[in-house]
Design a protein around this motif. Structure first.
Motif, PDB file in Angstrom:
ATOM      1  N   GLY A  79      -5.018  30.707 -21.534  1.00  0.00           N
ATOM      2  CA  GLY A  79      -5.113  29.581 -20.609  1.00  0.00           C
ATOM      3  C   GLY A  79      -5.457  30.051 -19.219  1.00  0.00           C
ATOM      4  O   GLY A  79      -5.404  31.253 -18.912  1.00  0.00           O
ATOM      5  N   ASP A  80      -5.798  29.106 -18.364  1.00  0.00           N
ATOM      6  CA  ASP A  80      -6.154  29.427 -16.986  1.00  0.00           C
ATOM      7  C   ASP A  80      -4.950  29.972 -16.233  1.00  0.00           C
ATOM      8  O   ASP A  80      -3.797  29.728 -16.614  1.00  0.00           O
ATOM      9  N   VAL A 121      -0.959  28.147 -15.531  1.00  0.00           N
ATOM     10  CA  VAL A 121      -0.575  27.074 -16.457  1.00  0.00           C
ATOM     11  C   VAL A 121       0.787  27.337 -17.095  1.00  0.00           C
ATOM     12  O   VAL A 121       1.275  26.511 -17.867  1.00  0.00           O
ATOM     13  N   SER A 139      -5.270  23.267 -18.971  1.00  0.00           N
ATOM     14  CA  SER A 139      -5.073  23.205 -17.531  1.00  0.00           C
ATOM     15  C   SER A 139      -4.284  21.955 -17.148  1.00  0.00           C
ATOM     16  O   SER A 139      -4.447  20.893 -17.748  1.00  0.00           O
ATOM     17  N   HIS A 159      -4.318  20.988 -13.943  1.00  0.00           N
ATOM     18  CA  HIS A 159      -4.787  20.744 -12.583  1.00  0.00           C
ATOM     19  C   HIS A 159      -5.254  19.321 -12.334  1.00  0.00           C
ATOM     20  O   HIS A 159      -5.426  18.934 -11.180  1.00  0.00           O
ATOM     21  N   GLU A 164     -11.259  26.220  -8.283  1.00  0.00           N
ATOM     22  CA  GLU A 164     -10.128  26.729  -9.052  1.00  0.00           C
ATOM     23  C   GLU A 164      -8.885  26.901  -8.182  1.00  0.00           C
ATOM     24  O   GLU A 164      -8.936  27.514  -7.109  1.00  0.00           O
TER      25      GLU A 164
END
Length: 352
Positions: A82-83, A86, A271, A273, A309
């Motif tokens: 994952g990013d 997270v 994510s 976000h 990002e």
């Protein structure tokens, strides 16, 4: 009826790990005969590292909870991708805290990391220096017999010169599984995943320096990575009793061999976000009662994450700075947000 979920993703620690059924026959390990099981403080956390507050700061979704339990039942590593931001690393803290499995053993991987770095360290130089001191004292005048005997005994006690790494400690014979975090495994050498296969399959490893001396010193007490009670190693072999709960984190920077992947339970964390509800839950878990400061920061974070990002720890930093407790003379809100919410993919950070 026994609930399938050992790890439940709840706030309060519990002892449901005792309900974990025996492993599949192909994942049984027999380390630690009677009297040699290692011990750990099940309620200890951190060990000088980042830790969860008393109120759990991680909110696992249904898929994550099921993946954790699958790894626990099958005694397999959990490969989490994952990013950044997270919650890949935080998941290890959450599992250790809820199931009362003691401090998380952390192994941060880089391009120079080898398998042995994670297993153990042998201080050959320290032993050589002590041997030289023993020889020097043996040549000293009469009257230093006690001191000489003490140094000589130290040299023959190999346990003084061996310490287990985070992986080695996780594979020690504990009655309950330890939690091991192998952070950013994709940054390691290309051979590292394959090197790990044998260790994970066997549930143990050999320390050659102790094996060679097994006839003279069959059982040696060595230091674990977390500074806990010494671990007894018999004839140079470390073998687990309960296979550790292993989380391997990946940022998706490389592909792994199929043989490695098929031995892991895989979980991808999406994510957060653009998920305002989850972001608010994360803030509330870390900084309860932030109120208006949290709402302002989440709104700004969502807007900025749409164009570049960001990581969730930037959001937490912003909420903390916007709370009244940081003082009334702080810069205005927009200036603070510009400072702590700079895009991670910005090639000119800090520009006006």
């Amino acid at each position: 009826m026994t609930l399938w979920r050992i790890y439940q993703g709840v706030d309060e620690p519990h002892d449901r790990i005792a309900d974990l059924p025996p492993p599949p026959p192909w994942r049984e390990f027999d380390g630690g005969p009677d009297g040699t099981l290692a011990t750990v403080d099940r309620d200890a956390v951190g060990g000088g590292r980042r830790r969860l507050p008393h109120r759990a700061a991680y909110r696992a979704d249904e898929r994550t909870i099921d993946a954790v339990n699958t790894a626990l039942y099958l005694r397999r590593p959990l490969l989490v991708s994952g990013d950044p931001g997270v919650g890949k690393s935080t998941l290890a803290d959450a599992v250790a805290r809820e199931l009362r499995l003691g401090p998380v053993l952390r192994w941060s991987v880089n391009s120079r990391t080898t398998l042995r770095d994670g297993l153990y360290r042998y201080d050959s130089l320290g032993r050589l220096e002590d041997a030289g001191l023993a020889r020097h004292q043996s040549d000293a005048p009469t009257g230093t017999t006690a001191a000489t005997a003490s140094v000589s005994a130290s040299v023959t006690d190999l346990g003084r010169y061996v310490s287990l790494g985070p992986l080695g400690t996780a594979l020690a014979p504990y009655a309950l599984p330890r939690v091991l975090l192998v952070d950013e495994i994709d940054k390691g050498d290309l051979d590292l995943p394959n090197d790990l296969l044998d260790v994970f399959e066997e549930g143990g490893f050999e320390i050659p320096e102790l094996t060679r001396a097994a006839d003279q010193q069959p059982t040696v007490a060595v230091r674990p990575h977390d500074g806990g009670a010494p671990v007894r190693v018999t004839r140079g072999t470390v073998q687990c009793r309960a296979f550790p709960f292993v989380i391997l984190t990946s940022n998706g920077e490389r592909e792994f061999p199929p043989a490695f992947l098929r031995r892991c339970i895989r979980l991808h964390l999406p994510s957060v976000h653009q998920d305002g509800e989850r972001l608010r839950a994360i803030v509330e878990a870390h900084l309860p009662g932030a109120g208006a400061a949290a709402e302002a920061a989440v709104g700004a974070f969502l807007a900025r994450a749409a164009t570049g990002e960001l990581a969730t720890d930037q959001l937490l930093n912003a909420v903390y700075l916007l709370t009244p407790s940081t003082g009334s003379t702080a810069p205005d809100r927009e200036r603070l947000l510009d400072l702590v919410m700079q895009h991670l993919n910005d090639t000119a950070p800090g520009r006006p």
